[in-house]
Structure formats: structure tokens, C-alpha cells
Write a protein that holds these residues in place. Sequence first.
Motif, PDB file in Angstrom:
ATOM      1  N   LEU A   1       3.518   2.159  11.654  1.00  0.00           N
ATOM      2  CA  LEU A   1       3.843   3.503  11.174  1.00  0.00           C
ATOM      3  C   LEU A   1       3.831   4.562  12.283  1.00  0.00           C
ATOM      4  N   PRO A   2       2.794   4.642  13.128  1.00  0.00           N
ATOM      5  CA  PRO A   2       2.834   5.658  14.195  1.00  0.00           C
ATOM      6  C   PRO A   2       3.983   5.449  15.185  1.00  0.00           C
TER       7      PRO A   2
ATOM      8  N   ASP B   1       4.459  11.166   8.517  1.00  0.00           N
ATOM      9  CA  ASP B   1       5.756  11.622   8.021  1.00  0.00           C
ATOM     10  C   ASP B   1       5.907  11.324   6.533  1.00  0.00           C
ATOM     11  N   ARG B   2       6.400  12.310   5.773  1.00  0.00           N
ATOM     12  CA  ARG B   2       6.513  12.145   4.317  1.00  0.00           C
ATOM     13  C   ARG B   2       7.529  11.076   3.945  1.00  0.00           C
ATOM     14  N   ASN B   3       8.555  10.867   4.780  1.00  0.00           N
ATOM     15  CA  ASN B   3       9.525   9.805   4.490  1.00  0.00           C
ATOM     16  C   ASN B   3       8.869   8.430   4.551  1.00  0.00           C
ATOM     17  N   LEU B   4       7.959   8.266   5.503  1.00  0.00           N
ATOM     18  CA  LEU B   4       7.229   6.999   5.583  1.00  0.00           C
ATOM     19  C   LEU B   4       6.302   6.827   4.386  1.00  0.00           C
ATOM     20  N   VAL B   5       5.681   7.921   3.948  1.00  0.00           N
ATOM     21  CA  VAL B   5       4.821   7.851   2.764  1.00  0.00           C
ATOM     22  C   VAL B   5       5.629   7.424   1.543  1.00  0.00           C
ATOM     23  N   GLU B   6       6.826   7.981   1.386  1.00  0.00           N
ATOM     24  CA  GLU B   6       7.687   7.600   0.259  1.00  0.00           C
ATOM     25  C   GLU B   6       8.143   6.162   0.385  1.00  0.00           C
TER      26      GLU B   6
ATOM     27  N   VAL C   1     -12.091   5.622  -0.121  1.00  0.00           N
ATOM     28  CA  VAL C   1     -10.755   5.091  -0.389  1.00  0.00           C
ATOM     29  C   VAL C   1      -9.787   6.265  -0.377  1.00  0.00           C
ATOM     30  N   LYS C   2      -8.794   6.203   0.491  1.00  0.00           N
ATOM     31  CA  LYS C   2      -7.841   7.294   0.627  1.00  0.00           C
ATOM     32  C   LYS C   2      -6.421   6.778   0.439  1.00  0.00           C
ATOM     33  N   ASN C   3      -5.511   7.703   0.230  1.00  0.00           N
ATOM     34  CA  ASN C   3      -4.093   7.383   0.118  1.00  0.00           C
ATOM     35  C   ASN C   3      -3.389   7.761   1.414  1.00  0.00           C
ATOM     36  N   PHE C   4      -2.221   7.136   1.634  1.00  0.00           N
ATOM     37  CA  PHE C   4      -1.434   7.484   2.812  1.00  0.00           C
ATOM     38  C   PHE C   4      -1.005   8.950   2.761  1.00  0.00           C
ATOM     39  N   ALA C   5      -0.840   9.470   1.561  1.00  0.00           N
ATOM     40  CA  ALA C   5      -0.438  10.877   1.427  1.00  0.00           C
ATOM     41  C   ALA C   5      -1.513  11.814   1.964  1.00  0.00           C
TER      42      ALA C   5
END
Length: 586
Positions: free
Chosen positions: A161-162, A99-104, A89-93
Amino acid sequence: MTKRSKKKNVPVNAAVAEEAKSQLVELDEENSSIVENEESSFINDDIEGPTDVGGFTILGDFKAKEKKIVERVLPNWLQHPVLISSEEVKNFASITDLDRNLVESLKANGIESCFPVQWTVIPELLAQCACGLYAGDGGFRPRDVCVSAPTGSGKTLTFVLPIIQALKNRVIPHVRALVILPVRDLAIQVYKVFKQYIQGTSLRVVLVAGKKDFFSEQGKLVRERPHAQPSEKWASMADIVVATKGRLLDHLDRTEGFDLTHLRFLVIDEADRQMDDVHDDWLSQVEKAAYTPKLGAFAPYHREKPGPLTIASCKTIVMHVQKLLFSATLSQNPEKLEKMNLFLPLLFASVAPSIKNPATPKANTNMDGEMKHDMMDTSDSNIKALSVDKFSTPALLKEKYMDCKAAEKPLILFHFLLNKKFQQVLCFTNSVESTHRLYLLAKQMDGLKVAELSSNIHTAKRERIIRKFVRGELQLLICSDVMTRGMDIENVQYVISYDAPSYIETYIHRVGRTARANKSGISITLLEGKEMFHFKKMLRESGRWDKLKRISVNRQHLEPLVPQFSKALKTLPAILKEQRRQQRSL
């Protein structure tokens, strides 16, 4: 001299003729023996002849030899997919290239952890854009990507997202991403996801699915450039287009200046269903438009249609269209996949643990608390192995089935709702007519909040009904198979197949409406006696039969519902007659 020579030659000719005749006889015998040997060897290849027992030949003792089964050989990319494992299990971060803006933005929408398909596929798509849109993967043409993953596993965000990240720094708007969906409802759903995550960028997404009139869609796709030359009269207003096939082809034919020569991403969602529509020639028309400049379009990108991959073709960097195929039941039929014109395709397939145990009693759960035991036939090995699951379902889904009589189906459905208090239930039928009849019948039952969804219901009304269902204001939603494909309805707890599905793909998409996004859910399939054989065969061939549990209902618990049901059944013909009269009067 003449007479004397003739007499001398007579015995010589006779000897030669006799010798030739004997040679011909020997040759005929040799040929016949060869033919007999060939025939016997041919026969012996397929038939085992009679045997001798104690000096006596057993007549009629012929047995056909078992012919070897020709094994199906798939292309290498289908045989060896990139496996999507669900162990981590992973996070988008943790996706470093995202891109960090998409993560936020994801975090602001309450999404932090990502599904396995997302953290497996997104890095690959981002890597193929690392050198820019035009360069592809290291300056070469990007590989096409196919993704086969369960329903509700986050496939939409996997391509949203991509694409947003790859296009966010664009300067001049052109249609660089095209997402094709099979139905309008699904197109609207994907369009809303794009709208949600392009906030904070200058990107524009346009929906072309017939929700609005044709001229309104044209105004969002292109705009006229005043004082421009006729050859560059129209400028693009869209970066991303989400469309259904029919509406898209209409715009390609009738919308002046609608240009696809800058197209970089071609996403085909629910690909297995859209493969069946390739005979409509929609894909070749889209590909033709991608490599043919449209008259009057602003700054079209001139590129030739791709040919064989050679050293000469790699000398110049050309931006080609990359196809991204997504489906829960991706076809492995090479003939269908060949029609998609894929370039060095890369397949990502989900992985499901398959446990093979010796024959053990399997408990069949009774819905009223009783337990039964049946023996199951499984292999002798006790091995836990990872296998590619072509028809995969959500991990937390519990699949059940029940055999019953046709007359009992409505009573069993109402028993689940009124006695067992099932909430937020999706019930599927096989036709629009069956959906409407069952809805009218359920509407007559006291204490039941029900609505119907089918192609006869207008899109705006369907959206209102779905919102009510999500809020918990409706207990039962009766649907035709228009809802089976990709529609994400929140909080579905139960899926009941009132009519048995005819195809395994239909079953997979039905049950996939629940247990989405790592939530639990239950599916129940009601089967009449004649439907049991086909359903069982279909599930066994797909390797899913062992995952289903048989349930039953105590018929005594149905008896209190009979008076109310009989009353509703009597009023149904009058209601249908009145509806037909109203339709004729319109």
C-alpha cells in the motif's frame, strides 16, 4: 706510583663488588617475591586454594571460581524496537494519510480492519514519503525499516500500500520499487497482490521469477525507443518489479537498458532467509546497479553512492534507496544485519503477552478425550508483562506435540484423517523423497483425498493443487519445506509436522501456515524418541516450550487401520520400482 695506587685500589674495588653483589641478591629476591605474588594473585583469581581445618590443610581442595558470563550487547535499535501491540483493532480508514482510493479498493476486496503491524508500520512509511520520493523524510535520507511480525499478520499489504501510494502520481515509468523474494511461488503471490491494488492507476508491475521465458520478461521490462539516440535507446516499461534473486541478477547482466538508478524502495521479504544468501553477493550487485547508470537507458538518475552522514552531505537533496526488511523470524545477529548495509534502521517488533505463574499442574490433552496432568516448572513471580517475541506465531494458534515410534507415524497421521476426520491438513516432511513416499502411501488408503507439493512439481500444477485444496476438494496436502515460507494458503485448519523440524525458524514458518488472518488453527508435531530432546531444547531456548501441549493417542484406535496400512506398505516398493523404470525410459 703505579704499584702503590694499585694496592690502594684493591680493597676499594672489593668493597664495591661486595656491595653490588648484595644489591643484586636483594634485587633478585625482590623480583622473585614480586613474581611469586603475581603468580599467586593470578592463580587466586581463578582458583580458590586449599583451606585449613583445625590446623590441618585439606589437600586437593581446589575449586575453580565461576567466571562471569559476558552479556550480549545488541545495537540500540535492536534493544529498543517500536513495539507492535495487538490490543487495539483499527480500520484502514483510520489511517489518515492512506489514500482514500486504496481504502475503497481494500473495502471492495472485503478488507476493512487492519492488522496491528499494518496500522503501526504504514503511517511511518507514508511519513517518510510525505515530502516526495526525492526529498525523503523532511529532505533527509529515509531510514531503513525492519519488521518482525508473525506469519499471516499482513506484512505483504504493509509494504504494498505505501509503495503504490508513493508512486501513483509518477509521470515517466522507471523502476522505483524492487521486491525480492526467496522462491518463485512467493514472488507470484506478491505479484498478484500488487496487480490487484494498482488497478485504477497507470502503474505497471512486472514479475521476474522464471515463470515465463527470459525473452518474454525482457519485453515487459524495457522497450526500444525508435529514432532515439544510442545513449537513450531503451525505456523502462515497469514501475514495480517483483523478482527472485537469481532471475534478477540475470536481467542485470543480460537485459540491455534495464536500469535501477531511479530505485527508491528495495523490499527484502523473508529477510532472515535471504541474509544467509548475502555471500552470493546479490545485494552488492543490486546496490551497484542502483548507483551506476546502465548504458542505453532512458534518462538515468545520476547519484553517488551514499557516504557518511555529514552537514556537507545534507546540503543537496538526493534520492537514495530505502531498504524495507520483513520476516517472521528476523535475525538479531549484528554480523548478518551489518551485511545488509542498513542506514539508521528502525525496528518494528511484535509483542506477545508472557504470563509467569507458580508451578501448577498442566493438563495434557489426550486426542481421544482422556486427560493427564504434569507439573511444570515456572518462575515464582505472577506477573503479566509485555515482551518482544522474536519467534512469534499467530495469536489463535494452538500448538501441540506427540511422542511416538517411527513405525507409528503413518498410522497416527491416518488416524487423524480417517477416524478424527481432520479436514484441510498440511503435512510437512523434511525432504522431497519423504514427501513422495508418504504421498504414495496415503494414496493407497481408501477414502483419503491427497496430493503432494514439492520442488519436483511444476509451478502450474502446484497452483492447480492449491486451488483444489482451498475449495475443500483435497483433505491432505503433503509438502516439503518449499511451502513453509510466506505462502498464503486459505482455509488451512491443521498443520502436522510428520518429520520434526531441525531449526526453530522452520518450525515457526511451518505452524504459521494455519491460524492466519485472525482465524484459529492447530499444529501438531510428531516426535520420535531420539527427536524429543533436540526439539524440547530448541523450543526452550526460543522461549516457546511452555506454549506447547502434549497429546497422545490410544493405540487401540490404530488397530483397525493396520490391515489396510500393511497392504499399502506392501504395494509401495512395486510402485516406486515402476516409477524409476518410467524415468529411465524417458
